[in-house]
Design a protein around this motif. Structure first.
Motif, short mmCIF file in Angstrom:
data_model
loop_
_atom_site.label_atom_id
_atom_site.label_comp_id
_atom_site.label_asym_id
_atom_site.label_seq_id
_atom_site.Cartn_x
_atom_site.Cartn_y
_atom_site.Cartn_z
N LEU A 61 0.85 -1.19 0.00
CA LEU A 61 0.00 0.00 0.00
C LEU A 61 0.89 1.23 0.00
N VAL A 62 0.66 2.13 -0.96
CA VAL A 62 1.40 3.39 -1.01
C VAL A 62 0.42 4.54 -0.81
N ASN A 63 0.56 5.23 0.31
CA ASN A 63 -0.28 6.39 0.60
C ASN A 63 0.43 7.65 0.10
N ASN A 64 -0.03 8.10 -1.06
CA ASN A 64 0.59 9.25 -1.71
C ASN A 64 -0.35 10.45 -1.80
N ARG B 194 -1.96 -12.29 7.03
CA ARG B 194 -1.06 -13.05 6.15
C ARG B 194 0.37 -13.07 6.68
N ARG B 195 0.65 -12.19 7.67
CA ARG B 195 2.01 -12.02 8.18
C ARG B 195 2.96 -11.59 7.07
N ALA B 196 2.47 -10.69 6.21
CA ALA B 196 3.29 -10.20 5.10
C ALA B 196 2.64 -8.94 4.53
N GLY B 197 3.48 -8.05 4.03
CA GLY B 197 2.97 -6.84 3.39
C GLY B 197 3.88 -5.66 3.66
N VAL B 198 3.66 -4.59 2.90
CA VAL B 198 4.47 -3.38 3.05
C VAL B 198 3.55 -2.17 3.00
N ILE B 199 3.74 -1.26 3.95
CA ILE B 199 3.04 0.03 3.95
C ILE B 199 4.08 1.11 3.66
N VAL B 200 3.80 1.97 2.67
CA VAL B 200 4.70 3.08 2.34
C VAL B 200 3.90 4.37 2.42
N ASN B 201 4.26 5.24 3.34
CA ASN B 201 3.60 6.54 3.47
C ASN B 201 4.52 7.63 2.92
N PHE C 89 4.55 -9.11 13.15
CA PHE C 89 3.64 -9.69 12.16
C PHE C 89 4.23 -9.75 10.77
N GLY C 90 5.50 -9.39 10.62
CA GLY C 90 6.15 -9.48 9.33
C GLY C 90 5.72 -8.44 8.32
N VAL C 91 5.12 -7.36 8.78
CA VAL C 91 4.69 -6.28 7.89
C VAL C 91 5.69 -5.14 7.99
N ARG C 92 6.28 -4.78 6.86
CA ARG C 92 7.26 -3.68 6.86
C ARG C 92 6.55 -2.35 6.64
N VAL C 93 7.08 -1.31 7.28
CA VAL C 93 6.49 0.03 7.20
C VAL C 93 7.60 1.02 6.89
N HIS C 94 7.36 1.91 5.92
CA HIS C 94 8.39 2.87 5.51
C HIS C 94 7.78 4.25 5.26
N ALA D 193 15.53 -2.16 3.61
CA ALA D 193 15.39 -0.72 3.43
C ALA D 193 15.13 -0.06 4.78
N PRO D 194 15.67 1.15 4.99
CA PRO D 194 15.46 1.84 6.27
C PRO D 194 14.03 2.34 6.41
N LEU D 195 13.68 2.71 7.63
CA LEU D 195 12.34 3.26 7.86
C LEU D 195 12.10 4.50 7.01
#
Length: 250
Positions: free
Chosen positions: A72-75, A117-124, A161-166, A231-233
């Motif tokens: 998910l990319v919140n742009n 799912r214990r997987a996913g990426v959030i990008v704000n 939960f294995g979800v990355r957030v950046h 990748a860093p936060l």
């Protein structure tokens, strides 16, 4: 095949990010308030959905239509330059409703499926104005800084939960509609006390000398966030963003 949902794809960073992920073989869900299929190349891997991040019903419908989302990319967002004293309360509410609450609402809508799912990426996508004190955009800066703050906490909450957030932090870009969209909210040019400060701000925005952020820079930063598990936060989104973040010790 991975699927990415991007908000605010009608122009600028969101549009360029959608193009990049399409080129690299992803399934792309490009959202915008008023869908315009002509903005992106036709592809069986592309879906364009209507989405207004300030409308809970619109969010619910888009998320249901989207199905499983890997990234998910919140742009989506906008700016409204004005001295704090002169910023209308309606503008303050609109800025926070779109930039902050809209981003949070999208996170809350998508996160349950990722956590399960214990997987996913959030990008704000926020802004490097949050790391440097600047006049005239104080309320916009605050709305984006709030996103930085809750994203930092979210990154810790999601680790089990294995979800990355950046957070991707762009700099000043001549390729976005920031100035065009912000112009109707500009206040103070007719105020003798504030006019010189505002004119100086306008000149700085229009200055195309020195390092700037290109939409392609932000798209590549989002790609890094989505695909690099190390990748860093916080990821700078342009040459000037790198300098500002380095000056801030980030």
């Amino acid at each position: 095949m991975s699927t990415i949902l991007i908000t605010g794809c009608s122009s600028g960073f969101g549009l360029e990010t959608a193009k990049l992920f399409l080129e690299r073989g992803w399934d792309v869900i490009a959202t915008m308030r008023t869908p315009n299929p002509g903005l992106l190349p036709a592809s069986e891997r592309l879906r364009i959905l209507a989405l207004d991040v300030t409308d809970p019903a619109s969010i619910a419908e888009a998320v249901m239509s989207a199905g499983p989302i890997d990234v998910l990319v919140n742009n989506a967002g906008f700016g409204a330059p004005a001295p704090i004293e002169l910023t209308a309360s309606e503008t303050v509410q609109s800025l926070f409703q779109t930039n902050t609450i809209g981003t949070l609402a999208m996170v809350q809508a998508i996160l349950p499926q990722m956590r399960q799912r214990r997987a996913g990426v959030i990008v704000n996508v926020t802004s490097t104005v949050t790391v440097k004190t600047l006049p005239v955009i104080g309320i916009y800066r605050a709305s984006k800084a709030a996103v930085n703050a809750f994203t930092e906490s979210l990154s810790v909450e999601m680790q089990p939960f294995g979800v990355r957030v950046h957070i991707v932090l762009p700099g000043r870009s001549p390729e976005t509609r920031f100035g065009e969209n912000a112009r109707p909210h500009l206040r103070g040019l007719d105020d003798p006390d504030y006019a010189p400060l505002i004119q100086q701000f306008i000149r700085s925005v229009q200055d195309d000398t020195g390092p700037v952020t290109h939409a392609s820079d932000v798209a590549k930063a989002v790609w890094r966030a989505a695909t690099d598990p190390f990748a860093p936060l916080r990821i700078p989104g342009g040459a000037d963003a790198e300098l500002w973040m380095a000056e801030a010790g980030l």
